[in-house]
Design a protein around this motif. Structure first.
Motif, mmCIF file in Angstrom:
data_model
loop_
_atom_site.group_PDB
_atom_site.id
_atom_site.type_symbol
_atom_site.label_atom_id
_atom_site.label_comp_id
_atom_site.label_asym_id
_atom_site.label_seq_id
_atom_site.Cartn_x
_atom_site.Cartn_y
_atom_site.Cartn_z
ATOM 1 N N GLY A 2 -80.032 -45.229 -41.116
ATOM 2 C CA GLY A 2 -79.841 -43.761 -41.337
ATOM 3 C C GLY A 2 -77.985 -44.215 -42.945
ATOM 4 N N LYS A 3 -77.804 -43.074 -43.079
ATOM 5 C CA LYS A 3 -76.548 -43.282 -43.788
ATOM 6 C C LYS A 3 -75.634 -42.806 -42.813
ATOM 7 C CE LYS A 3 -76.905 -38.186 -43.306
ATOM 8 N NZ LYS A 3 -75.806 -36.430 -44.193
ATOM 9 N N PRO A 4 -74.506 -43.483 -43.565
ATOM 10 C CA PRO A 4 -73.301 -43.668 -42.540
ATOM 11 C C PRO A 4 -73.395 -41.538 -41.897
ATOM 12 C CG PRO A 4 -73.167 -44.452 -45.071
ATOM 13 C CD PRO A 4 -74.305 -43.322 -44.789
ATOM 14 N N THR A 5 -71.578 -42.243 -41.164
ATOM 15 C CA THR A 5 -71.733 -41.404 -40.134
ATOM 16 C C THR A 5 -69.757 -40.670 -40.565
ATOM 17 O OG1 THR A 5 -70.908 -40.852 -38.117
ATOM 18 C CG2 THR A 5 -70.506 -43.047 -38.501
ATOM 19 N N ARG A 6 -69.984 -39.608 -40.246
ATOM 20 C CA ARG A 6 -68.912 -39.195 -41.111
ATOM 21 C C ARG A 6 -67.728 -39.085 -39.991
ATOM 22 N NH1 ARG A 6 -68.716 -33.187 -41.956
ATOM 23 N NH2 ARG A 6 -67.012 -33.813 -41.990
ATOM 24 N N VAL A 7 -67.799 -39.358 -38.401
ATOM 25 C CA VAL A 7 -67.454 -39.953 -37.377
ATOM 26 C C VAL A 7 -66.223 -41.705 -37.839
ATOM 27 C CG1 VAL A 7 -67.015 -40.752 -35.001
ATOM 28 C CG2 VAL A 7 -68.938 -38.798 -35.290
ATOM 29 N N THR A 8 -65.309 -41.208 -37.298
ATOM 30 C CA THR A 8 -64.334 -42.346 -37.462
ATOM 31 C C THR A 8 -64.151 -43.134 -36.328
ATOM 32 O OG1 THR A 8 -62.666 -40.696 -37.808
ATOM 33 C CG2 THR A 8 -63.390 -41.676 -40.049
ATOM 34 N N ASN A 9 -62.979 -44.245 -36.285
ATOM 35 C CA ASN A 9 -63.282 -45.279 -35.131
ATOM 36 C C ASN A 9 -61.691 -45.843 -35.296
ATOM 37 O OD1 ASN A 9 -64.317 -47.953 -35.106
ATOM 38 N ND2 ASN A 9 -66.013 -47.234 -36.243
ATOM 39 N N PHE A 53 -66.475 -42.158 -24.597
ATOM 40 C CA PHE A 53 -66.022 -42.262 -23.913
ATOM 41 C C PHE A 53 -65.713 -43.374 -23.032
ATOM 42 C CE2 PHE A 53 -65.987 -37.367 -23.331
ATOM 43 C CZ PHE A 53 -65.289 -37.182 -23.238
ATOM 44 N N LYS A 54 -66.841 -44.191 -22.703
ATOM 45 C CA LYS A 54 -66.726 -45.636 -22.142
ATOM 46 C C LYS A 54 -65.370 -46.800 -23.376
ATOM 47 C CE LYS A 54 -70.869 -45.776 -19.619
ATOM 48 N NZ LYS A 54 -72.920 -46.381 -19.925
ATOM 49 N N ILE A 55 -66.330 -46.674 -24.416
ATOM 50 C CA ILE A 55 -65.171 -47.266 -25.249
ATOM 51 C C ILE A 55 -63.377 -46.539 -25.345
ATOM 52 C CG2 ILE A 55 -64.394 -47.758 -27.776
ATOM 53 C CD1 ILE A 55 -68.059 -47.763 -28.208
ATOM 54 N N ALA A 56 -63.878 -45.222 -25.357
ATOM 55 C CA ALA A 56 -61.991 -45.441 -25.351
ATOM 56 C C ALA A 56 -61.604 -46.006 -23.830
ATOM 57 C CB ALA A 56 -62.372 -43.604 -25.552
ATOM 58 N N ARG A 57 -62.135 -45.388 -22.567
ATOM 59 C CA ARG A 57 -61.684 -46.324 -21.319
ATOM 60 C C ARG A 57 -61.225 -46.984 -21.206
ATOM 61 N NH1 ARG A 57 -65.555 -41.702 -17.367
ATOM 62 N NH2 ARG A 57 -63.986 -40.296 -18.609
ATOM 63 N N VAL A 58 -62.683 -47.939 -21.618
ATOM 64 C CA VAL A 58 -62.315 -49.234 -21.592
ATOM 65 C C VAL A 58 -60.002 -50.008 -22.489
ATOM 66 C CG1 VAL A 58 -62.634 -51.373 -23.170
ATOM 67 C CG2 VAL A 58 -63.898 -50.337 -21.754
ATOM 68 N N PHE A 59 -60.172 -48.898 -22.936
ATOM 69 C CA PHE A 59 -58.781 -49.156 -24.001
ATOM 70 C C PHE A 59 -58.068 -48.408 -23.481
ATOM 71 C CE2 PHE A 59 -61.526 -50.323 -27.625
ATOM 72 C CZ PHE A 59 -61.545 -51.637 -27.065
ATOM 73 N N GLY A 60 -58.208 -47.216 -22.603
ATOM 74 C CA GLY A 60 -57.563 -46.752 -21.860
ATOM 75 C C GLY A 60 -56.457 -45.965 -22.571
ATOM 76 N N VAL A 61 -57.050 -45.057 -23.430
ATOM 77 C CA VAL A 61 -56.867 -44.393 -24.938
ATOM 78 C C VAL A 61 -57.847 -42.572 -24.551
ATOM 79 C CG1 VAL A 61 -56.174 -46.080 -25.843
ATOM 80 C CG2 VAL A 61 -58.009 -45.262 -26.805
ATOM 81 N N PRO A 62 -57.468 -42.198 -24.311
ATOM 82 C CA PRO A 62 -57.974 -40.632 -25.031
ATOM 83 C C PRO A 62 -59.319 -41.093 -26.124
ATOM 84 C CG PRO A 62 -55.388 -40.310 -25.142
ATOM 85 C CD PRO A 62 -55.429 -41.921 -25.542
ATOM 86 N N LEU A 63 -59.965 -39.780 -26.019
ATOM 87 C CA LEU A 63 -61.190 -40.476 -26.814
ATOM 88 C C LEU A 63 -60.681 -40.268 -28.182
ATOM 89 C CD1 LEU A 63 -64.725 -40.381 -27.479
ATOM 90 C CD2 LEU A 63 -64.485 -37.595 -26.991
ATOM 91 N N GLU A 64 -59.847 -39.316 -28.364
ATOM 92 C CA GLU A 64 -59.504 -39.291 -29.796
ATOM 93 C C GLU A 64 -58.141 -40.335 -30.627
ATOM 94 O OE1 GLU A 64 -57.949 -35.266 -30.445
ATOM 95 O OE2 GLU A 64 -59.998 -34.504 -30.687
ATOM 96 N N ARG A 65 -58.085 -40.904 -29.868
ATOM 97 C CA ARG A 65 -57.322 -42.377 -30.299
ATOM 98 C C ARG A 65 -58.345 -43.107 -30.620
ATOM 99 N NH1 ARG A 65 -56.201 -46.247 -32.570
ATOM 100 N NH2 ARG A 65 -54.551 -46.839 -31.716
ATOM 101 N N ALA A 66 -59.438 -43.128 -29.864
ATOM 102 C CA ALA A 66 -60.658 -44.621 -30.251
ATOM 103 C C ALA A 66 -61.364 -43.932 -31.326
ATOM 104 C CB ALA A 66 -61.079 -44.236 -29.659
ATOM 105 N N PHE A 67 -62.025 -42.075 -31.729
ATOM 106 C CA PHE A 67 -62.375 -41.876 -32.722
ATOM 107 C C PHE A 67 -62.428 -40.268 -33.312
ATOM 108 C CE2 PHE A 67 -65.661 -44.067 -29.233
ATOM 109 C CZ PHE A 67 -66.685 -44.409 -30.760
ATOM 110 N N GLY A 68 -62.503 -40.111 -34.511
ATOM 111 C CA GLY A 68 -62.265 -39.013 -35.229
ATOM 112 C C GLY A 68 -63.327 -37.986 -36.033
#
Length: 74
Positions: A2-9, A53-68
């Protein structure tokens, strides 16, 4: 996928900050395929909230640090 997402990471930067973790290692830790991690990093696919959330937890960061998500009107 599909089309690209607006979610950044910042997954790529987080992987390198975590001792140059490979896409395959991250995929194993969160229960995805390497191809899915690639698609998420490239902005071609948005993960579910649970996976984000799983990805953010792997790195020990808040969700908004991993994704925007851009503000409305941006």
């Amino acid at each position: 996928m599909g089309k690209p997402t607006r979610v950044t990471n910042d997954i790529r930067a987080l992987r390198f900050a975590a001792g140059e973790m490979t896409q395959a290692e991250l995929a194993d830790r969160v229960g995805l395929t390497r191809q899915t991690i690639i698609a998420i990093e490239q902005g071609r696919y948005s993960p579910s909230l649970e996976v984000a959330f799983k990805i953010a937890r792997v790195f020990g960061v808040p969700l908004e640090r991993a994704f925007g998500y851009p503000e409305e009107g941006s």
